[in-house]
Motif scaffolding. Structure first.
Motif, PDB file in Angstrom:
ATOM      1  N   LEU A  30       0.844  -1.202   0.000  1.00 28.02           N
ATOM      2  CA  LEU A  30       0.000   0.000   0.000  1.00 28.02           C
ATOM      3  C   LEU A  30       0.877   1.250   0.000  1.00 28.02           C
ATOM      4  O   LEU A  30       1.660   1.468   0.926  1.00 28.02           O
ATOM      5  CB  LEU A  30      -0.899   0.009   1.240  1.00 28.02           C
ATOM      6  N   HIS A  31       0.743   2.075  -1.034  1.00 29.62           N
ATOM      7  CA  HIS A  31       1.441   3.367  -1.018  1.00 29.62           C
ATOM      8  C   HIS A  31       0.681   4.342  -0.127  1.00 29.62           C
ATOM      9  O   HIS A  31       1.238   4.934   0.789  1.00 29.62           O
ATOM     10  CB  HIS A  31       1.575   3.929  -2.428  1.00 29.62           C
ATOM     11  N   HIS A  32      -0.622   4.487  -0.391  1.00 27.50           N
ATOM     12  CA  HIS A  32      -1.444   5.328   0.472  1.00 27.50           C
ATOM     13  C   HIS A  32      -2.921   5.094   0.181  1.00 27.50           C
ATOM     14  O   HIS A  32      -3.289   4.623  -0.903  1.00 27.50           O
ATOM     15  CB  HIS A  32      -1.123   6.823   0.284  1.00 27.50           C
ATOM     16  N   VAL A  33      -3.747   5.401   1.159  1.00 27.16           N
ATOM     17  CA  VAL A  33      -5.189   5.457   0.978  1.00 27.16           C
ATOM     18  C   VAL A  33      -5.690   6.693   1.715  1.00 27.16           C
ATOM     19  O   VAL A  33      -5.204   7.007   2.813  1.00 27.16           O
ATOM     20  CB  VAL A  33      -5.894   4.181   1.500  1.00 27.16           C
ATOM     21  N   ASN A  34      -6.609   7.414   1.101  1.00 32.68           N
ATOM     22  CA  ASN A  34      -7.221   8.592   1.711  1.00 32.68           C
ATOM     23  C   ASN A  34      -8.736   8.440   1.710  1.00 32.68           C
ATOM     24  O   ASN A  34      -9.316   8.027   0.703  1.00 32.68           O
ATOM     25  CB  ASN A  34      -6.851   9.873   0.946  1.00 32.68           C
ATOM     26  N   VAL A  35      -9.354   8.770   2.830  1.00 31.58           N
ATOM     27  CA  VAL A  35     -10.812   8.824   2.922  1.00 31.58           C
ATOM     28  C   VAL A  35     -11.165  10.293   3.119  1.00 31.58           C
ATOM     29  O   VAL A  35     -10.733  10.921   4.093  1.00 31.58           O
ATOM     30  CB  VAL A  35     -11.342   7.975   4.083  1.00 31.58           C
ATOM     31  N   VAL A  36     -11.950  10.845   2.196  1.00 30.38           N
ATOM     32  CA  VAL A  36     -12.154  12.291   2.114  1.00 30.38           C
ATOM     33  C   VAL A  36     -13.645  12.618   2.231  1.00 30.38           C
ATOM     34  O   VAL A  36     -14.469  12.050   1.512  1.00 30.38           O
ATOM     35  CB  VAL A  36     -11.611  12.833   0.769  1.00 30.38           C
ATOM     36  N   ALA A  37     -13.967  13.532   3.132  1.00 29.41           N
ATOM     37  CA  ALA A  37     -15.344  14.017   3.282  1.00 29.41           C
ATOM     38  C   ALA A  37     -15.557  15.158   2.296  1.00 29.41           C
ATOM     39  O   ALA A  37     -15.037  16.268   2.489  1.00 29.41           O
ATOM     40  CB  ALA A  37     -15.598  14.484   4.708  1.00 29.41           C
ATOM     41  N   MET A  38     -16.331  14.922   1.239  1.00 28.88           N
ATOM     42  CA  MET A  38     -16.469  15.883   0.161  1.00 28.88           C
ATOM     43  C   MET A  38     -17.264  17.123   0.567  1.00 28.88           C
ATOM     44  O   MET A  38     -17.136  18.177  -0.059  1.00 28.88           O
ATOM     45  CB  MET A  38     -17.118  15.221  -1.045  1.00 28.88           C
ATOM     46  N   GLU A  39     -18.079  17.021   1.616  1.00 33.19           N
ATOM     47  CA  GLU A  39     -18.950  18.122   2.015  1.00 33.19           C
ATOM     48  C   GLU A  39     -18.447  18.847   3.259  1.00 33.19           C
ATOM     49  O   GLU A  39     -19.174  19.625   3.860  1.00 33.19           O
ATOM     50  CB  GLU A  39     -20.364  17.575   2.226  1.00 33.19           C
ATOM     51  N   ARG A  40     -17.190  18.575   3.645  1.00 32.35           N
ATOM     52  CA  ARG A  40     -16.592  19.226   4.819  1.00 32.35           C
ATOM     53  C   ARG A  40     -15.256  19.865   4.434  1.00 32.35           C
ATOM     54  O   ARG A  40     -14.542  19.358   3.566  1.00 32.35           O
ATOM     55  CB  ARG A  40     -16.366  18.205   5.943  1.00 32.35           C
ATOM     56  N   ARG A  41     -14.916  20.960   5.123  1.00 31.24           N
ATOM     57  CA  ARG A  41     -13.705  21.718   4.819  1.00 31.24           C
ATOM     58  C   ARG A  41     -12.566  21.322   5.750  1.00 31.24           C
ATOM     59  O   ARG A  41     -12.778  20.992   6.916  1.00 31.24           O
ATOM     60  CB  ARG A  41     -14.004  23.216   4.983  1.00 31.24           C
ATOM     61  N   GLU A  42     -11.353  21.381   5.215  1.00 27.11           N
ATOM     62  CA  GLU A  42     -10.164  21.144   6.039  1.00 27.11           C
ATOM     63  C   GLU A  42      -9.938  22.297   7.023  1.00 27.11           C
ATOM     64  O   GLU A  42     -10.473  23.398   6.847  1.00 27.11           O
ATOM     65  CB  GLU A  42      -8.926  20.979   5.164  1.00 27.11           C
ATOM     66  N   LEU A  43      -9.092  22.048   8.026  1.00 27.71           N
ATOM     67  CA  LEU A  43      -8.815  23.048   9.058  1.00 27.71           C
ATOM     68  C   LEU A  43      -7.919  24.173   8.548  1.00 27.71           C
ATOM     69  O   LEU A  43      -8.162  25.348   8.824  1.00 27.71           O
ATOM     70  CB  LEU A  43      -8.159  22.368  10.264  1.00 27.71           C
ATOM     71  N   PHE A  44      -6.875  23.834   7.796  1.00 29.79           N
ATOM     72  CA  PHE A  44      -5.880  24.829   7.390  1.00 29.79           C
ATOM     73  C   PHE A  44      -6.066  25.339   5.967  1.00 29.79           C
ATOM     74  O   PHE A  44      -5.305  26.194   5.528  1.00 29.79           O
ATOM     75  CB  PHE A  44      -4.465  24.248   7.533  1.00 29.79           C
ATOM     76  N   SER A  45      -7.039  24.845   5.241  1.00 33.71           N
ATOM     77  CA  SER A  45      -7.230  25.269   3.857  1.00 33.71           C
ATOM     78  C   SER A  45      -8.647  24.916   3.409  1.00 33.71           C
ATOM     79  O   SER A  45      -9.324  24.102   4.054  1.00 33.71           O
ATOM     80  CB  SER A  45      -6.201  24.592   2.943  1.00 33.71           C
ATOM     81  N   PRO A  46      -9.110  25.488   2.284  1.00 33.93           N
ATOM     82  CA  PRO A  46     -10.474  25.248   1.814  1.00 33.93           C
ATOM     83  C   PRO A  46     -10.651  23.966   1.011  1.00 33.93           C
ATOM     84  O   PRO A  46     -11.662  23.804   0.329  1.00 33.93           O
ATOM     85  CB  PRO A  46     -10.770  26.482   0.963  1.00 33.93           C
ATOM     86  N   ILE A  47      -9.685  23.052   1.061  1.00 36.89           N
ATOM     87  CA  ILE A  47      -9.843  21.780   0.360  1.00 36.89           C
ATOM     88  C   ILE A  47     -10.756  20.850   1.162  1.00 36.89           C
ATOM     89  O   ILE A  47     -11.152  21.156   2.290  1.00 36.89           O
ATOM     90  CB  ILE A  47      -8.478  21.110   0.097  1.00 36.89           C
ATOM     91  N   MET A  48     -11.079  19.675   0.599  1.00 40.98           N
ATOM     92  CA  MET A  48     -11.946  18.713   1.267  1.00 40.98           C
ATOM     93  C   MET A  48     -11.250  18.097   2.478  1.00 40.98           C
ATOM     94  O   MET A  48     -10.030  17.917   2.477  1.00 40.98           O
ATOM     95  CB  MET A  48     -12.347  17.615   0.284  1.00 40.98           C
ATOM     96  N   ARG A  49     -12.037  17.772   3.487  1.00 39.98           N
ATOM     97  CA  ARG A  49     -11.481  17.255   4.739  1.00 39.98           C
ATOM     98  C   ARG A  49     -11.053  15.793   4.604  1.00 39.98           C
ATOM     99  O   ARG A  49     -11.812  14.936   4.159  1.00 39.98           O
ATOM    100  CB  ARG A  49     -12.504  17.374   5.863  1.00 39.98           C
ATOM    101  N   ARG A  50      -9.824  15.511   5.015  1.00 40.45           N
ATOM    102  CA  ARG A  50      -9.331  14.140   5.087  1.00 40.45           C
ATOM    103  C   ARG A  50      -9.758  13.567   6.440  1.00 40.45           C
ATOM    104  O   ARG A  50      -9.357  14.091   7.479  1.00 40.45           O
ATOM    105  CB  ARG A  50      -7.816  14.099   4.970  1.00 40.45           C
ATOM    106  N   ILE A  51     -10.560  12.515   6.422  1.00 34.91           N
ATOM    107  CA  ILE A  51     -11.042  11.969   7.692  1.00 34.91           C
ATOM    108  C   ILE A  51     -10.304  10.698   8.105  1.00 34.91           C
ATOM    109  O   ILE A  51     -10.382  10.284   9.256  1.00 34.91           O
ATOM    110  CB  ILE A  51     -12.560  11.720   7.665  1.00 34.91           C
ATOM    111  N   ALA A  52      -9.584  10.074   7.186  1.00 38.42           N
ATOM    112  CA  ALA A  52      -8.765   8.912   7.525  1.00 38.42           C
ATOM    113  C   ALA A  52      -7.738   8.725   6.428  1.00 38.42           C
ATOM    114  O   ALA A  52      -7.977   9.073   5.265  1.00 38.42           O
ATOM    115  CB  ALA A  52      -9.611   7.653   7.680  1.00 38.42           C
ATOM    116  N   ALA A  53      -6.589   8.186   6.796  1.00 36.81           N
ATOM    117  CA  ALA A  53      -5.532   7.940   5.821  1.00 36.81           C
ATOM    118  C   ALA A  53      -4.607   6.864   6.363  1.00 36.81           C
ATOM    119  O   ALA A  53      -4.522   6.640   7.573  1.00 36.81           O
ATOM    120  CB  ALA A  53      -4.744   9.221   5.532  1.00 36.81           C
ATOM    121  N   ALA A  54      -3.913   6.198   5.465  1.00 35.70           N
ATOM    122  CA  ALA A  54      -2.938   5.196   5.862  1.00 35.70           C
ATOM    123  C   ALA A  54      -1.926   5.013   4.748  1.00 35.70           C
ATOM    124  O   ALA A  54      -2.221   5.242   3.573  1.00 35.70           O
ATOM    125  CB  ALA A  54      -3.611   3.864   6.183  1.00 35.70           C
ATOM    126  N   GLY A  55      -0.730   4.606   5.133  1.00 33.02           N
ATOM    127  CA  GLY A  55       0.322   4.244   4.206  1.00 33.02           C
ATOM    128  C   GLY A  55       0.912   2.920   4.641  1.00 33.02           C
ATOM    129  O   GLY A  55       0.398   2.250   5.547  1.00 33.02           O
TER     130      GLY A  55
END
Length: 274
Positions: A30-55
């Protein structure tokens, strides 16, 4: 793209890899996996919120039962993953299974809401990987959080030849957290230590302060490694009482660029070097 199947709280994430016959595959694939909440904003920027990730170096993690990330049934979620194979063995039909620990809405006591956040040494809505020059080098990104709160835990991600990941409060002139990867004899990262701050009720984070994330590498090859480096941090935040997290803006250029990148097959790609 899928949807959350139930209301409640998420409080853990782990990954499993299997081949076409259902046999376990090492997480190194596994290089990486991201789980992204499309309807929520990140804390430090206006991109979509990452709610889980793993490498490949990420162990399973779980929050104490008193905490949880609130989710609503029907919320749109984008899951992206990338595989590579640094092992000498070939695998076929590899599939990824992501499992999240869930607390139902009727649970008592009601969990304290926490919110994941993500910071990268590359600017928001850009590719994560960058060229790694020979010798010792550092790359940083600075920004302000949208709300104040208290950080309950931190973890990070580096690639081969990474030696340090540092998160600091620039305004206060204080290092909040830094970690060194656990590496094998080739310099490849096998584990990134994580840190929790429950005992001190979290690290304070202030919306009027500037914060910096820095990734430090030491590349002994004598040559530049194309797309050989990354530096990312993931954390969990309890927002300050009365704090209002900004709503996501799908029309913002950073949001649109983030969505575009997440749909590209090579997003986040970086070379794996022995």
């Amino acid at each position: 793209i899928g949807r959350m199947p139930a209301d409640g709280w998420l409080r853990g994430f782990r990954v499993e890899l299997v081949d076409a016959d259902g046999r376990p595959v090492p997480q190194a694939v596994l290089h990486h996996v991201n789980v992204v909440a499309m309807e929520r904003r990140e804390l430090f920027s206006p991109i979509m919120r990452r709610i889980a990730a793993a490498g490949q170096e990420t162990p399973p993690y779980e929050l104490p039962r008193i905490f949880g990330y609130p989710v609503r049934r029907g919320e749109r979620v984008l899951v992206t993953a990338m595989f590579h194979n640094p092992t000498p063995r070939a695998y076929h039909g590899v599939r990824l299974r992501g499992r999240m620990r869930h607390t139902p809405p009727g649970a008592w006591p009601r969990p304290i809401p926490i919110y994941p956040f993500y910071v990268d040494v590359m600017p928001p809505a850009s590719r994560h990987a960058y060229d790694l020059p020979p010798g010792r080098s550092a790359k940083s990104w600075e920004g302000r959080p949208a709300v104040s709160g208290r950080i309950l835990g931190l973890g990070g991600h580096l690639h081969q030849y990474g030696v340090l990941l540092r998160f600091e409060d620039v305004t206060a002139g204080k290092v909040l957290w830094e970690t060194r990867p656990v590496v094998d004899r080739t310099g490849a990262v096998v584990r990134m230590p994580t840190r929790t701050f429950y005992w001190r009720l979290g690290l304070p984070l202030r919306a009027d302060h500037v914060y910096r994330l820095t990734a430090i590498y030491d590349n002994p090859t004598g040559r530049t490694i194309p797309l050989g480096a990354m530096g990312a941090l993931g954390g969990a935040l309890v927002p300050a009482r009365g704090a209002r997290w900004p709503a996501v803006d799908p029309g913002h250029p950073d949001y649109r660029r983030d969505l575009e990148l997440l749909h590209q097959a090579d997003y986040g790609a970086a070379a794996y070097h022995h």
